[in-house]
Design a protein around this motif. Structure first.
Motif, PDB file in Angstrom:
ATOM      1  N   GLY A 164     -13.350   6.649 -17.969  1.00 37.36           N
ATOM      2  CA  GLY A 164     -13.165   8.090 -17.825  1.00 37.36           C
ATOM      3  C   GLY A 164     -13.677   8.600 -16.501  1.00 37.36           C
ATOM      4  N   THR A 165     -14.518   7.790 -15.793  1.00 41.42           N
ATOM      5  CA  THR A 165     -14.967   8.206 -14.474  1.00 41.42           C
ATOM      6  C   THR A 165     -13.824   8.119 -13.469  1.00 41.42           C
ATOM      7  N   ASP A 166     -12.853   7.275 -13.746  1.00 44.62           N
ATOM      8  CA  ASP A 166     -11.665   7.159 -12.895  1.00 44.62           C
ATOM      9  C   ASP A 166     -10.466   7.591 -13.729  1.00 44.62           C
ATOM     10  N   GLN A 167      -9.981   8.795 -13.458  1.00 37.55           N
ATOM     11  CA  GLN A 167      -8.881   9.343 -14.244  1.00 37.55           C
ATOM     12  C   GLN A 167      -7.525   9.121 -13.579  1.00 37.55           C
ATOM     13  N   ARG A 168      -7.540   8.483 -12.415  1.00 40.69           N
ATOM     14  CA  ARG A 168      -6.303   8.384 -11.652  1.00 40.69           C
ATOM     15  C   ARG A 168      -5.409   7.279 -12.187  1.00 40.69           C
ATOM     16  N   GLY A 169      -4.165   7.618 -12.332  1.00 46.03           N
ATOM     17  CA  GLY A 169      -3.154   6.643 -12.715  1.00 46.03           C
ATOM     18  C   GLY A 169      -1.843   7.065 -12.080  1.00 46.03           C
ATOM     19  N   SER A 170      -1.101   6.113 -11.556  1.00 43.31           N
ATOM     20  CA  SER A 170       0.088   6.465 -10.796  1.00 43.31           C
ATOM     21  C   SER A 170       1.341   5.906 -11.445  1.00 43.31           C
ATOM     22  N   THR A 171       2.429   6.649 -11.290  1.00 36.82           N
ATOM     23  CA  THR A 171       3.751   6.173 -11.713  1.00 36.82           C
ATOM     24  C   THR A 171       4.758   6.413 -10.594  1.00 36.82           C
ATOM     25  N   SER A 172       4.289   6.311  -9.345  1.00 36.60           N
ATOM     26  CA  SER A 172       5.184   6.509  -8.204  1.00 36.60           C
ATOM     27  C   SER A 172       4.654   5.712  -7.024  1.00 36.60           C
ATOM     28  N   GLY A 173       5.455   5.682  -5.949  1.00 38.54           N
ATOM     29  CA  GLY A 173       5.023   5.041  -4.720  1.00 38.54           C
ATOM     30  C   GLY A 173       5.411   3.576  -4.633  1.00 38.54           C
ATOM     31  N   PRO A 174       5.130   2.931  -3.502  1.00 38.31           N
ATOM     32  CA  PRO A 174       5.508   1.533  -3.289  1.00 38.31           C
ATOM     33  C   PRO A 174       4.943   0.559  -4.319  1.00 38.31           C
ATOM     34  N   LEU A 175       3.711   0.777  -4.767  1.00 37.88           N
ATOM     35  CA  LEU A 175       3.160  -0.139  -5.755  1.00 37.88           C
ATOM     36  C   LEU A 175       3.898  -0.011  -7.078  1.00 37.88           C
ATOM     37  N   TRP A 176       4.287   1.196  -7.434  1.00 38.92           N
ATOM     38  CA  TRP A 176       5.068   1.397  -8.653  1.00 38.92           C
ATOM     39  C   TRP A 176       6.453   0.759  -8.505  1.00 38.92           C
TER      40      TRP A 176
ATOM     41  N   TRP B 174       8.066  -3.332  -2.626  1.00 36.12           N
ATOM     42  CA  TRP B 174       6.972  -2.628  -1.945  1.00 36.12           C
ATOM     43  C   TRP B 174       7.331  -2.402  -0.480  1.00 36.12           C
ATOM     44  N   LEU B 175       7.843  -3.434   0.170  1.00 38.53           N
ATOM     45  CA  LEU B 175       8.196  -3.337   1.587  1.00 38.53           C
ATOM     46  C   LEU B 175       9.308  -2.324   1.823  1.00 38.53           C
ATOM     47  N   ARG B 176      10.323  -2.357   0.964  1.00 37.21           N
ATOM     48  CA  ARG B 176      11.441  -1.422   1.150  1.00 37.21           C
ATOM     49  C   ARG B 176      10.982   0.017   0.946  1.00 37.21           C
ATOM     50  N   ALA B 177      10.113   0.235  -0.034  1.00 37.81           N
ATOM     51  CA  ALA B 177       9.589   1.586  -0.256  1.00 37.81           C
ATOM     52  C   ALA B 177       8.698   2.021   0.898  1.00 37.81           C
ATOM     53  N   ARG B 178       7.957   1.098   1.446  1.00 36.17           N
ATOM     54  CA  ARG B 178       7.085   1.409   2.583  1.00 36.17           C
ATOM     55  C   ARG B 178       7.918   1.744   3.818  1.00 36.17           C
ATOM     56  N   LEU B 179       9.001   1.007   4.021  1.00 36.95           N
ATOM     57  CA  LEU B 179       9.872   1.258   5.163  1.00 36.95           C
ATOM     58  C   LEU B 179      10.522   2.632   5.104  1.00 36.95           C
ATOM     59  N   GLU B 180      10.768   3.121   3.903  1.00 39.69           N
ATOM     60  CA  GLU B 180      11.356   4.454   3.767  1.00 39.69           C
ATOM     61  C   GLU B 180      10.451   5.526   4.351  1.00 39.69           C
TER      62      GLU B 180
ATOM     63  N   LYS C 192       2.906  -1.293  19.026  1.00 41.49           N
ATOM     64  CA  LYS C 192       2.244  -1.764  17.808  1.00 41.49           C
ATOM     65  C   LYS C 192       2.950  -1.228  16.570  1.00 41.49           C
ATOM     66  N   GLU C 193       3.325   0.055  16.590  1.00 41.59           N
ATOM     67  CA  GLU C 193       4.024   0.646  15.447  1.00 41.59           C
ATOM     68  C   GLU C 193       5.416   0.037  15.276  1.00 41.59           C
ATOM     69  N   MET C 194       6.093  -0.219  16.370  1.00 50.80           N
ATOM     70  CA  MET C 194       7.415  -0.863  16.292  1.00 50.80           C
ATOM     71  C   MET C 194       7.284  -2.276  15.735  1.00 50.80           C
ATOM     72  N   TYR C 195       6.231  -2.958  16.137  1.00 46.36           N
ATOM     73  CA  TYR C 195       5.991  -4.309  15.636  1.00 46.36           C
ATOM     74  C   TYR C 195       5.820  -4.293  14.114  1.00 46.36           C
ATOM     75  N   ILE C 196       5.039  -3.345  13.613  1.00 42.87           N
ATOM     76  CA  ILE C 196       4.786  -3.259  12.169  1.00 42.87           C
ATOM     77  C   ILE C 196       6.094  -3.041  11.412  1.00 42.87           C
ATOM     78  N   LYS C 197       6.945  -2.172  11.912  1.00 42.02           N
ATOM     79  CA  LYS C 197       8.228  -1.906  11.247  1.00 42.02           C
ATOM     80  C   LYS C 197       9.101  -3.161  11.222  1.00 42.02           C
ATOM     81  N   GLU C 198       9.207  -3.844  12.350  1.00 37.75           N
ATOM     82  CA  GLU C 198      10.039  -5.038  12.415  1.00 37.75           C
ATOM     83  C   GLU C 198       9.469  -6.129  11.512  1.00 37.75           C
ATOM     84  N   ARG C 199       8.163  -6.250  11.480  1.00 40.97           N
ATOM     85  CA  ARG C 199       7.517  -7.224  10.597  1.00 40.97           C
ATOM     86  C   ARG C 199       7.856  -6.927   9.137  1.00 40.97           C
ATOM     87  N   TYR C 200       7.774  -5.663   8.751  1.00 37.48           N
ATOM     88  CA  TYR C 200       8.138  -5.265   7.389  1.00 37.48           C
ATOM     89  C   TYR C 200       9.587  -5.634   7.074  1.00 37.48           C
TER      90      TYR C 200
END
Length: 457
Positions: free
Chosen positions: A315-327, A447-453, A417-425
């Motif tokens: 109950g100290t951690d009430q966070r739960g997710s149903t969205s995003g790249p991990l979902w 996860w990668l496709r959601a992150r790329l969005e 560096k940012e372009m590198y990260i995108k191409e790596r993804y």
């Protein structure tokens, strides 16, 4: 073998360290420290001169909220590495950047090749080593006798995408295990130690071997001897070498087994495929339906906490997710069943080897174990923890790899560096698309496709 019916609905995701982390003594770095850990200055990148503290705090919390369902905190469950060592020192980008050993081992145009040395051939003089590769399980199954050889081409392709910008090649010399005739030392004669030789070209290194203490394998090879052999093999043009072995390994006489290790300063690493064999999942206590990304299933994490008397913290951690790249990653693996065919088991096994290989190579680039987020560079105390950890680099560790390759090696700036990260993804997403029948790759690809969005809309 019938397909196993799933019982957990995975209704929400755990984004913060478990309630058990409180008992373990682990304190998750604050959002401010997590952001600061990604920068060369060691300061929060959102801070500005003359800015009110309340404004910075709000911006930091908003940033942490946006990243929460992308890069959750480490789980910190019973017997996990961070449970056993909750005060493990963090390695920020700044501390990595200033590490003397790393400064002496930078990538350069003449030294940017990663070599993957394939599992050594067993020669006739040491035929008995073939039996050492077969796991001994209580309920003998067909899968226990399967020879799940690592697909070298795919390991090279995955490593090449993961460390995009570096040249990844097979080691040019075929390694061999051969007899070693040197007499044993007195203490080793009474301990069951024996010797084999590891031949690489004209160089042969003595490797100690012993029976595995838990009886799962008939013989184990000494990790330190294998690493010493790898040091002798490194070609002049190589940045690093990773040696794959399909035998069980041990580090010292008190060690039961070890799956991988790196001598970062020498830029060498060794990974054993043995304990990742799917036939050993029961022995290792692996729950197929709660491997990553389902390891972040909130009900699964809470059930473990309750079973370990941490109810008072629930109950100290009430966070739960149903969205995003991990979902998205979780949704991608929902329809996958426990592996039945040989190809399914090979894929499961390969995914574990691939994850550990890039982890150990990360150490060769100077990366220490990560304590900031759930991350492929987290330390691991056992196989069951290995398969709960993600295949991605967290923001702190990604900043190190991207800087080493895009900036130090290729001479790029922050935009580069940012372009590198995108191409790596993109390259990693393409690779995962070829292995979408395997849980880790199916989840990682989503996860990668959601992150790329987000980073490359």
């Amino acid at each position: 073998m019938p397909r196993v019916q799933k019982t957990c609905l995975h209704e929400a995701l755990q984004l913060e360290p478990s309630a058990y982390a409180i008992d373990a003594g682990y304190k998750w770095p604050t959002p401010d420290r997590r952001l600061a850990a990604t920068t060369k200055s060691g300061r929060n990148p959102l801070a500005a001169r003359g800015q009110a503290a309340t404004v910075l705090e709000k911006l930091t919390e908003e940033s942490a909220s946006r990243l929460a369902d992308v890069f959750p905190g480490p789980l910190v469950l019973p017997d996990d590495e961070l449970t056993n060592d909750p005060k493990y020192p963090p390695q920020s980008f700044r501390s990595w950047f200033n590490e003397p050993l790393r400064k002496n081992n930078k990538l350069n145009s003449k030294r940017k090749t990663l070599y993957v040395a394939y599992t050594p051939e067993i020669t006739p003089g040491v035929d008995y080593m073939k039996q050492w590769r077969q796991p001994k399980v209580k309920k003998r199954s067909k899968s226990a006798s399967e020879k799940l050889q690592p697909p070298l081409d795919d390991i090279i392709k995955y490593t090449g995408a993961f460390y995009h910008g570096l040249s990844v090649k097979p080691f040019p010399t075929r390694l061999q295990f051969v007899p070693w005739t040197e007499p044993k030392e007195s203490g080793e004669r009474s301990s069951g130690i024996q010797y084999v030789g590891l031949l690489a070209g004209n160089n042969c290194t003595r490797i100690r071997a012993r029976p595995s203490p838990d009886g799962i394998f008939g013989g184990q090879l000494n990790l330190e001897d294998l690493l010493d052999a790898a040091i002798e093999m490194v070609p002049k043009e190589a940045y690093s070498i990773i040696l794959l072995v399909d035998h069980d390994m041990y580090e010292d006489e008190d060690d039961d087994f070890c799956c991988g290790r790196a001598y970062g300063g020498n830029r060498v690493s060794v990974v054993s495929t043995a304990r990742y064999h799917p036939a050993l999942d029961g022995h290792a206590g692996i729950e197929f339906e709660h491997m990553w990304p389902a390891s972040h299933c909130k009900s699964y994490v809470e059930d473990i906490c309750v079973a370990n008397d941490t109810q008072s913290h629930l109950g100290t951690d009430q966070r739960g997710s149903t969205s995003g790249p991990l979902w998205a990653a979780l949704e991608a693996v929902r329809s996958l069943q426990e592996p039945v065919t040989l190809e399914d088991r090979k894929g499961l096994w390969f995914s574990r080897i691939a994850r550990t290989a890039v982890h150990e190579l990360g150490h060769c680039l100077g990366l220490d174990h990560c304590i900031y987020y759930a991350c492929v560079m987290q330390g691991s105390s056992r196989i069951a923890e290995d398969v709960r950890q993600p295949p991605y680099l967290c923001p702190v560790c990604l900043s190190k790899v991207a800087y080493a390759i895009a900036c130090e090696l290729d001479g790029g700036d922050e935009n580069g560096k940012e372009m590198y990260i995108k191409e790596r993804y993109r390259l990693l997403a393409d690779f995962c698309g070829m292995w979408k029948h395997v849980g880790m790759f199916a989840g990682y690809g989503a996860w990668l496709r959601a992150r790329l969005e987000v980073v490359d809309p």
